[in-house]
Scaffold this motif. Structure first.
Motif, PDB file in Angstrom:
ATOM      1  N   ARG A 153      61.508 -28.992  14.040  1.00 62.14           N
ATOM      2  CA  ARG A 153      60.348 -28.646  13.218  1.00 62.14           C
ATOM      3  C   ARG A 153      59.290 -29.703  13.520  1.00 62.14           C
ATOM      4  NH1 ARG A 153      59.870 -28.870   6.629  1.00 62.14           N
ATOM      5  NH2 ARG A 153      57.621 -29.087   6.632  1.00 62.14           N
ATOM      6  N   SER A 154      58.086 -29.258  13.821  1.00 64.88           N
ATOM      7  CA  SER A 154      57.007 -30.186  14.167  1.00 64.88           C
ATOM      8  C   SER A 154      55.765 -29.860  13.367  1.00 64.88           C
ATOM      9  CB  SER A 154      56.680 -30.084  15.657  1.00 64.88           C
ATOM     10  OG  SER A 154      57.787 -30.478  16.431  1.00 64.88           O
ATOM     11  N   ASP A 155      54.881 -30.836  13.290  1.00 64.89           N
ATOM     12  CA  ASP A 155      53.557 -30.599  12.697  1.00 64.89           C
ATOM     13  C   ASP A 155      52.553 -30.396  13.818  1.00 64.89           C
ATOM     14  OD1 ASP A 155      54.310 -30.770  10.077  1.00 64.89           O
ATOM     15  OD2 ASP A 155      53.987 -32.947   9.955  1.00 64.89           O
ATOM     16  N   THR A 156      51.660 -29.423  13.645  1.00 65.98           N
ATOM     17  CA  THR A 156      50.558 -29.254  14.593  1.00 65.98           C
ATOM     18  C   THR A 156      49.274 -29.125  13.786  1.00 65.98           C
ATOM     19  OG1 THR A 156      50.312 -26.839  14.686  1.00 65.98           O
ATOM     20  CG2 THR A 156      52.126 -27.780  15.963  1.00 65.98           C
ATOM     21  N   ARG A 157      48.141 -29.184  14.487  1.00 67.27           N
ATOM     22  CA  ARG A 157      46.872 -29.074  13.760  1.00 67.27           C
ATOM     23  C   ARG A 157      46.646 -27.670  13.197  1.00 67.27           C
ATOM     24  NH1 ARG A 157      46.470 -29.128  19.138  1.00 67.27           N
ATOM     25  NH2 ARG A 157      44.764 -28.198  20.313  1.00 67.27           N
ATOM     26  N   PHE A 158      47.486 -26.703  13.593  1.00 71.67           N
ATOM     27  CA  PHE A 158      47.311 -25.340  13.081  1.00 71.67           C
ATOM     28  C   PHE A 158      48.378 -24.959  12.045  1.00 71.67           C
ATOM     29  CE2 PHE A 158      45.841 -24.889  17.657  1.00 71.67           C
ATOM     30  CZ  PHE A 158      44.532 -25.254  17.329  1.00 71.67           C
ATOM     31  N   GLY A 159      49.342 -25.821  11.831  1.00 71.47           N
ATOM     32  CA  GLY A 159      50.416 -25.519  10.875  1.00 71.47           C
ATOM     33  C   GLY A 159      51.749 -25.974  11.433  1.00 71.47           C
ATOM     34  N   PRO A 160      52.811 -25.875  10.611  1.00 66.79           N
ATOM     35  CA  PRO A 160      54.139 -26.284  11.090  1.00 66.79           C
ATOM     36  C   PRO A 160      54.610 -25.381  12.231  1.00 66.79           C
ATOM     37  CG  PRO A 160      54.134 -25.848   8.717  1.00 66.79           C
ATOM     38  CD  PRO A 160      52.836 -25.366   9.244  1.00 66.79           C
ATOM     39  N   LEU A 161      55.293 -25.989  13.206  1.00 68.57           N
ATOM     40  CA  LEU A 161      55.800 -25.245  14.358  1.00 68.57           C
ATOM     41  C   LEU A 161      57.315 -25.422  14.444  1.00 68.57           C
ATOM     42  CD1 LEU A 161      55.524 -23.841  17.236  1.00 68.57           C
ATOM     43  CD2 LEU A 161      55.250 -26.161  18.150  1.00 68.57           C
ATOM     44  N   PHE A 162      58.042 -24.321  14.606  1.00 72.65           N
ATOM     45  CA  PHE A 162      59.482 -24.377  14.864  1.00 72.65           C
ATOM     46  C   PHE A 162      59.690 -24.009  16.326  1.00 72.65           C
ATOM     47  CE2 PHE A 162      59.120 -24.205  10.391  1.00 72.65           C
ATOM     48  CZ  PHE A 162      60.218 -24.898   9.905  1.00 72.65           C
ATOM     49  N   HIS A 163      60.412 -24.845  17.027  1.00 71.20           N
ATOM     50  CA  HIS A 163      60.620 -24.601  18.449  1.00 71.20           C
ATOM     51  C   HIS A 163      61.977 -25.149  18.850  1.00 71.20           C
ATOM     52  CE1 HIS A 163      58.532 -28.680  19.430  1.00 71.20           C
ATOM     53  NE2 HIS A 163      58.615 -28.561  18.146  1.00 71.20           N
ATOM     54  N   ALA A 164      62.386 -24.913  20.094  1.00 67.24           N
ATOM     55  CA  ALA A 164      63.754 -25.265  20.468  1.00 67.24           C
ATOM     56  C   ALA A 164      63.864 -25.511  21.963  1.00 67.24           C
ATOM     57  CB  ALA A 164      64.702 -24.136  20.053  1.00 67.24           C
ATOM     58  N   HIS A 165      64.969 -26.097  22.304  1.00 67.62           N
ATOM     59  CA  HIS A 165      65.255 -26.329  23.728  1.00 67.62           C
ATOM     60  C   HIS A 165      66.709 -25.941  23.957  1.00 67.62           C
ATOM     61  CE1 HIS A 165      65.733 -28.213  27.551  1.00 67.62           C
ATOM     62  NE2 HIS A 165      66.612 -29.089  27.089  1.00 67.62           N
ATOM     63  N   LEU A 166      66.914 -24.997  24.881  1.00 67.82           N
ATOM     64  CA  LEU A 166      68.274 -24.571  25.222  1.00 67.82           C
ATOM     65  C   LEU A 166      68.699 -25.375  26.448  1.00 67.82           C
ATOM     66  CD1 LEU A 166      70.260 -22.299  24.233  1.00 67.82           C
ATOM     67  CD2 LEU A 166      69.381 -20.927  26.109  1.00 67.82           C
ATOM     68  N   PHE A 167      69.850 -26.011  26.384  1.00 65.95           N
ATOM     69  CA  PHE A 167      70.302 -26.818  27.524  1.00 65.95           C
ATOM     70  C   PHE A 167      70.513 -25.926  28.750  1.00 65.95           C
ATOM     71  CE2 PHE A 167      72.456 -30.046  24.452  1.00 65.95           C
ATOM     72  CZ  PHE A 167      71.211 -30.542  24.117  1.00 65.95           C
ATOM     73  N   ALA A 168      70.350 -26.525  29.931  1.00 69.04           N
ATOM     74  CA  ALA A 168      70.500 -25.769  31.182  1.00 69.04           C
ATOM     75  C   ALA A 168      71.881 -25.124  31.242  1.00 69.04           C
ATOM     76  CB  ALA A 168      70.310 -26.704  32.370  1.00 69.04           C
ATOM     77  N   GLY A 169      71.930 -23.885  31.699  1.00 68.18           N
ATOM     78  CA  GLY A 169      73.205 -23.195  31.880  1.00 68.18           C
ATOM     79  C   GLY A 169      73.745 -22.560  30.613  1.00 68.18           C
ATOM     80  N   GLN A 170      73.051 -22.732  29.473  1.00 68.30           N
ATOM     81  CA  GLN A 170      73.532 -22.134  28.229  1.00 68.30           C
ATOM     82  C   GLN A 170      72.943 -20.728  28.080  1.00 68.30           C
ATOM     83  OE1 GLN A 170      75.798 -23.492  26.273  1.00 68.30           O
ATOM     84  NE2 GLN A 170      75.914 -25.355  27.500  1.00 68.30           N
ATOM     85  N   GLU A 171      73.697 -19.856  27.435  1.00 70.35           N
ATOM     86  CA  GLU A 171      73.273 -18.455  27.424  1.00 70.35           C
ATOM     87  C   GLU A 171      73.023 -17.882  26.040  1.00 70.35           C
ATOM     88  OE1 GLU A 171      76.407 -16.621  29.539  1.00 70.35           O
ATOM     89  OE2 GLU A 171      75.653 -17.276  31.475  1.00 70.35           O
ATOM     90  N   ASN A 172      73.074 -18.725  25.032  1.00 68.57           N
ATOM     91  CA  ASN A 172      72.983 -18.167  23.688  1.00 68.57           C
ATOM     92  C   ASN A 172      71.559 -18.112  23.161  1.00 68.57           C
ATOM     93  OD1 ASN A 172      75.071 -17.047  22.179  1.00 68.57           O
ATOM     94  ND2 ASN A 172      76.230 -18.938  22.427  1.00 68.57           N
ATOM     95  N   SER A 173      70.597 -17.715  24.019  1.00 66.10           N
ATOM     96  CA  SER A 173      69.215 -17.839  23.572  1.00 66.10           C
ATOM     97  C   SER A 173      68.887 -16.906  22.409  1.00 66.10           C
ATOM     98  CB  SER A 173      68.249 -17.661  24.730  1.00 66.10           C
ATOM     99  OG  SER A 173      68.546 -16.532  25.460  1.00 66.10           O
ATOM    100  N   GLY A 174      69.548 -15.734  22.324  1.00 67.85           N
ATOM    101  CA  GLY A 174      69.281 -14.830  21.199  1.00 67.85           C
ATOM    102  C   GLY A 174      69.616 -15.490  19.870  1.00 67.85           C
ATOM    103  N   LYS A 175      70.748 -16.179  19.850  1.00 67.71           N
ATOM    104  CA  LYS A 175      71.188 -16.852  18.620  1.00 67.71           C
ATOM    105  C   LYS A 175      70.223 -17.998  18.256  1.00 67.71           C
ATOM    106  CE  LYS A 175      75.457 -18.875  17.037  1.00 67.71           C
ATOM    107  NZ  LYS A 175      76.686 -19.471  17.513  1.00 67.71           N
TER     108      LYS A 175
END
Ligand code: SF4
Ligand code: SF4
Length: 293
Positions: free
Chosen positions: A127-149
Motif C-alpha cells: 500500500r503506497s501513498d501517491t499525490r492522487f490517492g492511496p495506491l495498492f500494487h504488487a510484485h510477483l516473483f519471477a517464475g511464479q504463476e499465481n497472478s490471478g490470486k
C-alpha cells in the motif's frame, strides 16, 4: 463507491498512460483509491511516484517437503505424483522443488506422515501513498504463476480501504490480454474501459477482452488510442463497437508528448495541453457521466 477497470486486449496499447491520466483527472474532482492489477508488469508506480507505507508477503501456494528421518523409502509418493516431482533414494525420498505443483497428493498418501506442505512466498503486495490517492500494487516473483490470486488480493485491499474511507472511485489498472488475472481484475467492476489500438489485431483483441467483461456483466466503453495512426483500422473498431452497441469513450490521437510525460514521471494531462491530453479530458468527462448513470 464506483469501480472502473481499465483493460486492453493485449499489452503495449498505452493502458497505463491512460490510467495515470484518468487518475490525475479524477483525483481533482473526487476521492480516489488506485489499484495496479497488472502484477506481472506493474508500471503505474513509474508515473505516480508512490511512497510505500505497507509491505506484505504474498503466499502463492505450497510445495511438498519430505522429512528424511521419517521417510522409509516405500515409494508410495513417487507412484501418486503425476508431476514426476519425487526423486527416489535408497534410504529416503526427496522432492524436486521446481517440478512440484503443490497438489498435496503425496502428503495425503504417505503412510509415515513424512511429508509436509510448506507455504511459498510468491511475491509481495504494497500500500503506497501517491499525490492522487492511496495506491495498492504488487510484485510477483519471477517464475511464479499465481497472478490471478495476487490481483484478487490487491483489489480486495484497495476495495476495503475505498469503502472504509468513503472514497468515490476505485480505479483499477488491469492486466492486458485475457485469462485469470483479467477475470480477477474485472470481477465486481461497475464499468470497464477497454483501450484499443488501430492495428491489424485491434478488433480481434477487443473482441477477446469483451468476452470476459460480457461474461461478468460489466458494461464496457472503448477508448481508441493513437486513433489517427491508421484511420481505416480505427473505423473498423468503431464499426465493431456500433454493431455491438458499445459506446466509444473517446479517440486519443498520437502525440509524442505522451512518451515525454511518462519519461518525466507525469500523467500526460498534468504535463502538457496537447491533443492527447485534451482527448483524455473529454474521455474522462464521458466516463464520469457514464459512471453516474
Ligand atoms: S510415501 Fe512417505 S515414506 Fe514413502 S517414500 Fe514417500 S515420503 Fe517416504
Ligand atoms: S505435492 Fe503433488 S506435485 Fe508435489 S511432490 Fe507431492 S504429489 Fe508431486
Amino acid at each position: 463507491m464506483k469501480q472502473l477497470v481499465i483493460l486492453s486486449g493485449k499489452g503495449g496499447t498505452g493502458k497505463t498512460s491512460i490510467a495515470a491520466a484518468l487518475a490525475h483527472l479524477a483525483s481533482s474532482e473526487m476521492r480516489l483509491v488506485l489499484a495496479d492489477a497488472d502484477v506481472d508488469a506493474a508500471n503505474l508506480e513509474l508515473v505516480l511516484a508512490p511512497t510505500r507505507v505497507e509491505e506484505h508477503p504474498f503466499e502463492g501456494g505450497s510445495i511438498a517437503e519430505i522429512s528424511p528421518d521419517k521417510c522409509v523409502a516405500c515409494g508410495v509418493c513417487e507412484e501418486v505424483c503425476r508431476f514426476d516431482a519425487i526423486i527416489p533414494g535408497d534410504r529416503f525420498y526427496q522432492v524436486d522443488r521446481l517440478a512440484c505443483e503443490g497438489c498435496a497428493a503425496c502428503f495425503y498418501q504417505c503412510p509415515e506422515q513424512a511429508i509436509q506442505m510448506i507455504p511459498q512466498q510468491a511475491g509481495e503486495w504494497y500500500r503506497s501513498d501517491t499525490r492522487f490517492g492511496p495506491l495498492f500494487h504488487a510484485h510477483l516473483f519471477a517464475g511464479q504463476e499465481n497472478s490471478g490470486k495476487l490481483v484478487t488480493m490487491v483489489k480486495q485491499q484497495a476495495r476495503l480501504l475505498a469503502l472504509d474511507t468513503g472514497a468515490d472511485l476505485l480505479l483499477v489498472d488491469g492486466p492486458p490480454g485475457i485469462g485469470c488475472p483479467v477475470i480477477s481484475a474485472s470481477a465486481g467492476a461497475d464499468m470497464a474501459l477497454l483501450v484499443a489500438e488501430p492495428t491489424i489485431s485491434g478488433v480481434h483483441d477487443l473482441d477477446r477482452v469483451l468476452a470476459t467483461t460480457d461474461h461478468f456483466g460489466v458494461p464496457a466503453r472503448v477508448l481508441i488510442n493513437k486513433a489517427d495512426i491508421n484511420p481505416a483500422r480505427a473505423e473498423e473498431i468503431e464499426a465493431f463497437c456500433r454493431e455491438r452497441e458499445i459506446p466509444i469513450a473517446g479517440r486519443v490521437p498520437y502525440d509524442t508528448t505522451v512518451t515525454k510525460a511518462m519519461v518525466n514521471g507525469q500523467p500526460i494531462t498534468a504535463y502538457a495541453d496537447g491533443p492527447a491530453a485534451e482527448a483524455l479530458r473529454r474521455a474522462w468527462a464521458h466516463l464520469r457521466e457514464a459512471l453516474r448513470s
